[in-house]
Design an enzyme around this catalytic site. Sequence first.
Site, PDB file in Angstrom:
ATOM      1  CG  ASP A   6      -2.199   0.826   0.973  1.00 38.82           C
ATOM      2  OD1 ASP A   6      -2.434   1.217  -0.189  1.00 38.82           O
ATOM      3  OD2 ASP A   6      -2.928   1.083   1.942  1.00 38.82           O
ATOM      4  CG  ASN A  46      -0.518   4.618   3.444  1.00 41.63           C
ATOM      5  OD1 ASN A  46      -1.293   5.223   4.191  1.00 41.63           O
ATOM      6  ND2 ASN A  46      -0.866   3.528   2.800  1.00 41.63           N
TER       7      ASN A  46
END
Length: 497
Positions: free
Chosen positions: A350, A355
Amino acid sequence: METATLRGDAELRRLPAHVRHTLGQMLATRGAWRTLMGRVRRPGTDTALFTAEHVQLVEAESARSGRSETDLVLDEWGTWGSREQRPTVDDLVTLLTELSLYRAADYININVLDVAPMARPTHGPGASEPLDDAAIQRLLADQLRREPVTAEPPAPDRSDRPGLVTQLEMQLEQERLDRQQERQQQQQEPAAAADPGPEPAADIRHFSYCYLEKITNEFDDGPVSAGGCRLGAGAYGTVYLGTCETAERLAVKRLLMDAEPVRRQFRTEVEVMSSFRHANLLELLGFSCDGAHNCLVFSYMSNGSLQDRLACKGNSTPLPWARRLEVAVGTARGVVHLHTSRERPLIHRDIKSANILLDDNFTAKVGDFGLAREVNGGRSTSTLLTSTVLGTSAYMPPEAFRGDVSVKLDTFSFGIVLLELLTGLPPYDETREGFDLLSHVEDHVDEQSLHETLDSRAGPIPPGQADALYQLAVRCTEEKRRRPLMAAVLQQLEQIQ
């Protein structure tokens, strides 16, 4: 009547947002989007592109984001595969006609392609009916009367969904039955010991839920900018700013309890983040599992996410070019540590600008390890069809949608981050030609020079650096066999820097 803007051989992903919205309303009736989803095939095969878990993920993502299920299906299908493989508008019309979803097929033919509708039965529910604006409005109004938003959605009809009744679906059903049995046993044995939770490293602290409530002002949902504590929210939880008595600031991620994948992600994130330590990985300080919600506690990243900084959220100063390059190098170092520091590589799965967190000094910290998995021999040891596929499709390589996930998945995702650093554009935008950033840049660079696509807010770029970084991004997003490992990407980044 809407103006025709596309030809039938145009890629499906080019469908305008208002068309996808109308199709979503049409195909919501009796869950027709499920039937469509179940009949989508991989190019040149009779194998279903989507699985039962994908259907569940579409439903969950629709409930979370407010986008229609049909819109999500078209998004995933339309961005699947290489340019030569991607489906066209004609492919959608043909499939809708095969499924007797004539109203939707007619709507596209008449209002989008400006062609005559396909032949329809002369009798029965599929019989031809003029599809002018009034007819469309009657259809949608009738649907809303029959299916209010508060109603329980009908159970999917699986009799005409080849490819969805798979071993995975049976496994999910068995897991549901197992969980039901566990709850019954817990009710019968109230004195049984509770789940001790994940097994973190010795220096990871367990915070009481009451304490986390206290330092977040009872999880105040007002945004920090307005004096509240909410820093942001995602599919499975909300992040709050916690202020301790010592004035130390923490980021507290409170997870939802009604989403089944969250429990597995909670355990994964605690165990992974407490065992992988690196200057470019987000530090997990502790966790909580004794209250109404499981929580993760991190060091507070004062400069937020790379995604927010590239968008200049909160009127923040644009990131200069030198700092962007530092963020790219730091992120690559963190990912390489995951891939190489142990015998078995760990795939993050991810990697995206949302992030990548930035501390006081704008040092990049890779976070959110809820989807991370160890691999063996370059392949994952478990089935890897997860919310990553549907939640962040702009960052996913084509092979991921087939369940083929290796360390090179992270390389592809990192390539998209490089394009974000170069252009300052978001990874997905329905208002531009080429919704996903990779397609948009490919189309744009074909028409004009690379330097006209660069983010001017980054300031002057040393000669050759932008071209070198763009070529690296291209290599990262090539087909899997030609894609480099992240160690090689880091080496080239350091040379560019």
